[in-house]
Design a protein around this motif. Sequence first.
Motif, mmCIF file in Angstrom:
data_model
loop_
_atom_site.group_PDB
_atom_site.id
_atom_site.type_symbol
_atom_site.label_atom_id
_atom_site.label_comp_id
_atom_site.label_asym_id
_atom_site.label_seq_id
_atom_site.Cartn_x
_atom_site.Cartn_y
_atom_site.Cartn_z
ATOM 1 N N GLU A 161 58.265 16.160 -1.302
ATOM 2 C CA GLU A 161 58.309 15.564 -3.241
ATOM 3 C C GLU A 161 56.857 15.508 -3.734
ATOM 4 O O GLU A 161 55.485 16.696 -2.189
ATOM 5 C CB GLU A 161 57.895 13.578 -2.427
ATOM 6 C CG GLU A 161 57.385 12.812 -3.608
ATOM 7 C CD GLU A 161 57.470 11.349 -2.839
ATOM 8 O OE1 GLU A 161 58.575 11.237 -2.008
ATOM 9 O OE2 GLU A 161 56.878 10.883 -4.096
ATOM 10 N N CYS A 162 56.450 15.443 -4.386
ATOM 11 C CA CYS A 162 55.366 16.300 -4.956
ATOM 12 C C CYS A 162 55.117 14.777 -6.373
ATOM 13 O O CYS A 162 55.414 14.919 -7.208
ATOM 14 C CB CYS A 162 55.306 17.207 -6.417
ATOM 15 S SG CYS A 162 54.186 17.991 -7.072
ATOM 16 N N THR A 163 53.560 14.521 -6.110
ATOM 17 C CA THR A 163 53.341 13.499 -7.579
ATOM 18 C C THR A 163 52.076 13.752 -7.633
ATOM 19 O O THR A 163 50.915 14.366 -7.524
ATOM 20 C CB THR A 163 52.893 11.777 -6.798
ATOM 21 O OG1 THR A 163 52.309 12.330 -5.773
ATOM 22 C CG2 THR A 163 53.967 11.822 -6.361
ATOM 23 N N VAL A 164 52.039 13.918 -8.576
ATOM 24 C CA VAL A 164 50.497 14.142 -10.185
ATOM 25 C C VAL A 164 49.931 12.573 -10.670
ATOM 26 O O VAL A 164 50.644 11.986 -11.051
ATOM 27 C CB VAL A 164 51.196 14.809 -11.205
ATOM 28 C CG1 VAL A 164 49.987 15.653 -12.393
ATOM 29 C CG2 VAL A 164 51.756 16.055 -10.777
ATOM 30 N N GLU A 165 48.583 12.634 -10.574
ATOM 31 C CA GLU A 165 47.241 11.873 -11.245
ATOM 32 C C GLU A 165 46.817 12.141 -12.649
ATOM 33 O O GLU A 165 46.783 13.679 -12.446
ATOM 34 C CB GLU A 165 46.680 11.073 -9.450
ATOM 35 C CG GLU A 165 47.681 10.679 -7.987
ATOM 36 C CD GLU A 165 46.495 10.107 -7.979
ATOM 37 O OE1 GLU A 165 46.866 9.125 -6.424
ATOM 38 O OE2 GLU A 165 45.356 10.739 -7.381
ATOM 39 N N GLY A 166 45.964 11.941 -12.756
ATOM 40 C CA GLY A 166 44.946 11.665 -13.909
ATOM 41 C C GLY A 166 45.824 12.226 -15.591
ATOM 42 O O GLY A 166 45.032 13.281 -16.127
ATOM 43 N N THR A 167 47.190 12.874 -15.517
ATOM 44 C CA THR A 167 47.368 13.295 -16.844
ATOM 45 C C THR A 167 49.100 12.405 -16.942
ATOM 46 O O THR A 167 49.168 11.339 -16.102
ATOM 47 C CB THR A 167 47.868 14.668 -16.673
ATOM 48 O OG1 THR A 167 48.804 14.771 -17.747
ATOM 49 C CG2 THR A 167 48.910 14.653 -15.407
ATOM 50 N N SER A 168 49.862 12.018 -17.833
ATOM 51 C CA SER A 168 50.605 11.429 -18.411
ATOM 52 C C SER A 168 51.670 12.559 -19.297
ATOM 53 O O SER A 168 51.020 13.823 -19.772
ATOM 54 C CB SER A 168 50.752 10.856 -19.090
ATOM 55 O OG SER A 168 50.080 10.575 -21.071
ATOM 56 N N ASN A 169 52.753 12.946 -19.064
ATOM 57 C CA ASN A 169 53.894 13.877 -19.680
ATOM 58 C C ASN A 169 53.788 14.885 -19.489
ATOM 59 O O ASN A 169 54.066 15.539 -20.524
ATOM 60 C CB ASN A 169 54.036 13.700 -20.928
ATOM 61 C CG ASN A 169 55.196 14.030 -21.625
ATOM 62 O OD1 ASN A 169 56.055 14.139 -21.102
ATOM 63 N ND2 ASN A 169 55.377 13.963 -23.103
ATOM 64 N N PRO A 170 53.460 15.419 -17.654
ATOM 65 C CA PRO A 170 53.197 16.793 -17.939
ATOM 66 C C PRO A 170 54.748 17.475 -17.817
ATOM 67 O O PRO A 170 55.479 16.854 -17.976
ATOM 68 C CB PRO A 170 52.844 17.120 -16.514
ATOM 69 C CG PRO A 170 52.932 15.683 -15.965
ATOM 70 C CD PRO A 170 53.503 14.101 -16.879
ATOM 71 N N ASN A 171 54.363 18.618 -17.812
ATOM 72 C CA ASN A 171 55.673 19.610 -16.946
ATOM 73 C C ASN A 171 55.550 20.060 -15.445
ATOM 74 O O ASN A 171 54.185 20.179 -15.233
ATOM 75 C CB ASN A 171 55.847 21.087 -17.624
ATOM 76 C CG ASN A 171 55.739 21.258 -19.636
ATOM 77 O OD1 ASN A 171 56.225 20.121 -19.752
ATOM 78 N ND2 ASN A 171 55.673 22.332 -20.104
ATOM 79 N N PHE A 214 62.525 25.684 -10.096
ATOM 80 C CA PHE A 214 62.595 24.563 -10.939
ATOM 81 C C PHE A 214 61.503 24.326 -11.913
ATOM 82 O O PHE A 214 60.015 24.285 -11.527
ATOM 83 C CB PHE A 214 63.369 23.650 -10.846
ATOM 84 C CG PHE A 214 64.788 23.145 -9.534
ATOM 85 C CD1 PHE A 214 64.278 23.553 -8.693
ATOM 86 C CD2 PHE A 214 66.262 23.361 -10.134
ATOM 87 C CE1 PHE A 214 65.225 24.028 -7.252
ATOM 88 C CE2 PHE A 214 66.987 23.375 -9.433
ATOM 89 C CZ PHE A 214 66.281 23.783 -8.458
ATOM 90 N N TYR A 215 61.424 23.535 -13.140
ATOM 91 C CA TYR A 215 60.879 22.522 -14.777
ATOM 92 C C TYR A 215 61.290 22.144 -14.492
ATOM 93 O O TYR A 215 62.263 21.964 -14.898
ATOM 94 C CB TYR A 215 60.435 23.492 -15.119
ATOM 95 C CG TYR A 215 60.755 24.471 -15.735
ATOM 96 C CD1 TYR A 215 61.889 25.570 -16.225
ATOM 97 C CD2 TYR A 215 60.844 24.686 -17.584
ATOM 98 C CE1 TYR A 215 62.120 26.234 -16.843
ATOM 99 C CE2 TYR A 215 61.689 25.153 -18.496
ATOM 100 C CZ TYR A 215 62.239 25.692 -18.134
ATOM 101 O OH TYR A 215 62.698 26.101 -19.450
ATOM 102 N N SER A 216 60.624 21.649 -15.416
ATOM 103 C CA SER A 216 60.701 19.890 -15.952
ATOM 104 C C SER A 216 59.706 19.761 -16.942
ATOM 105 O O SER A 216 58.954 19.522 -16.650
ATOM 106 C CB SER A 216 60.977 18.355 -14.842
ATOM 107 O OG SER A 216 61.064 17.715 -15.763
ATOM 108 N N VAL A 217 60.715 19.215 -18.544
ATOM 109 C CA VAL A 217 58.971 19.093 -19.236
ATOM 110 C C VAL A 217 59.449 17.402 -20.013
ATOM 111 O O VAL A 217 58.773 16.945 -20.464
ATOM 112 C CB VAL A 217 59.993 19.780 -20.375
ATOM 113 C CG1 VAL A 217 59.818 20.904 -19.625
ATOM 114 C CG2 VAL A 217 61.511 19.676 -20.710
ATOM 115 N N GLY A 218 60.286 16.382 -19.059
ATOM 116 C CA GLY A 218 60.313 15.059 -18.726
ATOM 117 C C GLY A 218 61.298 14.864 -18.144
ATOM 118 O O GLY A 218 61.716 15.127 -16.827
ATOM 119 N N ILE A 219 60.930 13.871 -17.915
ATOM 120 C CA ILE A 219 61.811 12.575 -17.235
ATOM 121 C C ILE A 219 63.594 12.720 -17.124
ATOM 122 O O ILE A 219 64.123 12.903 -17.975
ATOM 123 C CB ILE A 219 61.767 10.934 -17.566
ATOM 124 C CG1 ILE A 219 59.932 11.085 -17.033
ATOM 125 C CG2 ILE A 219 62.390 9.988 -16.791
ATOM 126 C CD1 ILE A 219 60.370 8.739 -17.141
ATOM 127 N N GLY A 220 63.740 13.308 -15.866
ATOM 128 C CA GLY A 220 66.025 13.367 -16.046
ATOM 129 C C GLY A 220 66.278 15.108 -16.250
ATOM 130 O O GLY A 220 67.024 15.484 -16.519
#
Lengths: 114, 116
Positions: free
Chosen positions: A22-32, A48-54
């Motif tokens: 698991e990876c979680t990010v704090e301090g930003t929104s809508n990150p890649n 893998f990479y992700s530009v948004g939810i799902g």
Amino acid sequence: SQTIHQWPATLVQPVGSPLSLECTVEGTSNPNLYWYRQAAGRGLQLLFYSVGIGQISSEVPQNLSASRPQDRQFILSSKKLLLSDSGFYLCACQTGGSMGETQYFGPGTRLLVL
Amino acid sequence: AQKITQTQPGMFVQEKEAVTLDCTYDTSDQSYGLFWYKQPSSGEMIFLIYQGSYDEQNATEGRYSLNFQKARKSANLVISASQLGDSAMYFCAMRELPSNTGKLIFGQGTTLQVKP
């Protein structure tokens, strides 16, 4: 500035067992968000990479999968681990899409498959 | 296809001296970005410096500078006044268009050891 958390820090798993990192990010929104794997003494390979939810893009065919159930959560999974899945897994985050935007990395998870 | 090459698997430098870590790249794009990261033994990747392909000046960040030679497709990292804490693995990385995905391609890295 953003903070990236990864857990577990270290994992030893038998061949054929499932995996969830698991990876979680704090301090930003809508990150890649990105998952990289690094073999010992080698460079980073983008998995893998992700530009948004799902939204998940796979770079390398393999028995791993990724999911992004929330904006700041990125999960790397496997149903059955292989010996070759051993390595150092790094999650990275980037806010913005400009050429010079910096990717920031989490502390990583060391996975040993026996 | 884009590629990053770091030809020095390992380097040694005396404390307080300068050292250059080599990086060459291959791309057909005119617009691209080059990054250097430091990876200490703890494993975390630390961003050091960035150079854009259209930047006229070589990038500098404190003791780090980037010797960018566009015609030779090289982006060497120069560390001045080496410190013991500079001992680490160093990676060169490149980003091409489209930049919105943010994808980076990394070289194989150079291990730097600073001697006291």
